[in-house]
Design an enzyme around this catalytic site. Structure first.
Site, PDB file in Angstrom:
ATOM      1  CD  GLU A  44      -2.848  -1.101   2.414  1.00 39.16           C
ATOM      2  OE1 GLU A  44      -3.868  -1.783   2.334  1.00 39.16           O
ATOM      3  OE2 GLU A  44      -2.545  -0.436   3.434  1.00 39.16           O
ATOM      4  CB  CYS A  53      -3.042  -6.388  -6.273  1.00 38.23           C
ATOM      5  SG  CYS A  53      -4.410  -5.214  -6.285  1.00 38.23           S
ATOM      6  CD  GLU A  55      -4.213 -10.766  -6.476  1.00 40.87           C
ATOM      7  OE1 GLU A  55      -3.594  -9.859  -5.853  1.00 40.87           O
ATOM      8  OE2 GLU A  55      -5.437 -10.945  -6.348  1.00 40.87           O
ATOM      9  CB  CYS A  86      -8.875  -6.259  -7.855  1.00 44.28           C
ATOM     10  SG  CYS A  86      -7.361  -5.707  -8.675  1.00 44.28           S
ATOM     11  CB  CYS A  89      -5.233  -8.697 -10.269  1.00 48.92           C
ATOM     12  SG  CYS A  89      -4.234  -7.668  -9.162  1.00 48.92           S
TER      13      CYS A  89
END
Length: 131
Positions: A44, A53, A55, A86, A89
């Site tokens: 983050e 992310c 992934e 998401c 991704c």
């Protein structure tokens, strides 16, 4: 490599997540078609658009090392239920293979497996860019 081993590697990667804002740790492990594994965690940023992310972290590590053929990606989190990739991704996974298996697991060890095409039907791909 068995799915459980890939999930284990994703859980190990999750330990490195940098999540000071959401406290939502995610880990991923990508298995290439030649048997290599690349792991990633979510990272983050105070400027939320800069967040990456797990992934995509794992995929980008693999791609930056010259690997572009993926067999599977395992995704785990601390959440009680399944954590799915998401939309962004999913789009990146589809870019490198609609047949890539996506393995999700709960904390209790329940496993579900889908293909990238199943999670992102009617995806936009290089075929759409052909004239």
């Amino acid at each position: 490599m068995k799915d459980l081993e890939l999930i284990h590697q994703a859980k190990e990667a999750m330990k490195h997540a940098y999540v000071p804002y959401s406290q939502f740790r995610v880990g991923a492990a990508v298995l290439t078609k030649d048997g290599k594994v690349y792991t990633g965690c979510n990272i983050e940023c105070a400027s939320f658009g800069g967040t990456n992310c797990a992934e995509r972290t794992a995929l980008f590590k693999a791609i930056s090392e010259g690997n572009r053929s993926f067999e599977a990606i395992a995704v785990v989190s601390d959440n009680e239920g399944y954590t799915f990739p998401c939309g962004i991704c999913r789009q990146v996974i589809v870019e490198f293979g609609k047949d890539t298996r996506i393995i999700v697991s709960t904390k209790e060890g329940k496993i579900e497996t889908f293909t990238a095409a199943e999670l992102l039907p009617h995806s936009f791909s290089s075929i759409d860019l052909e004239k």
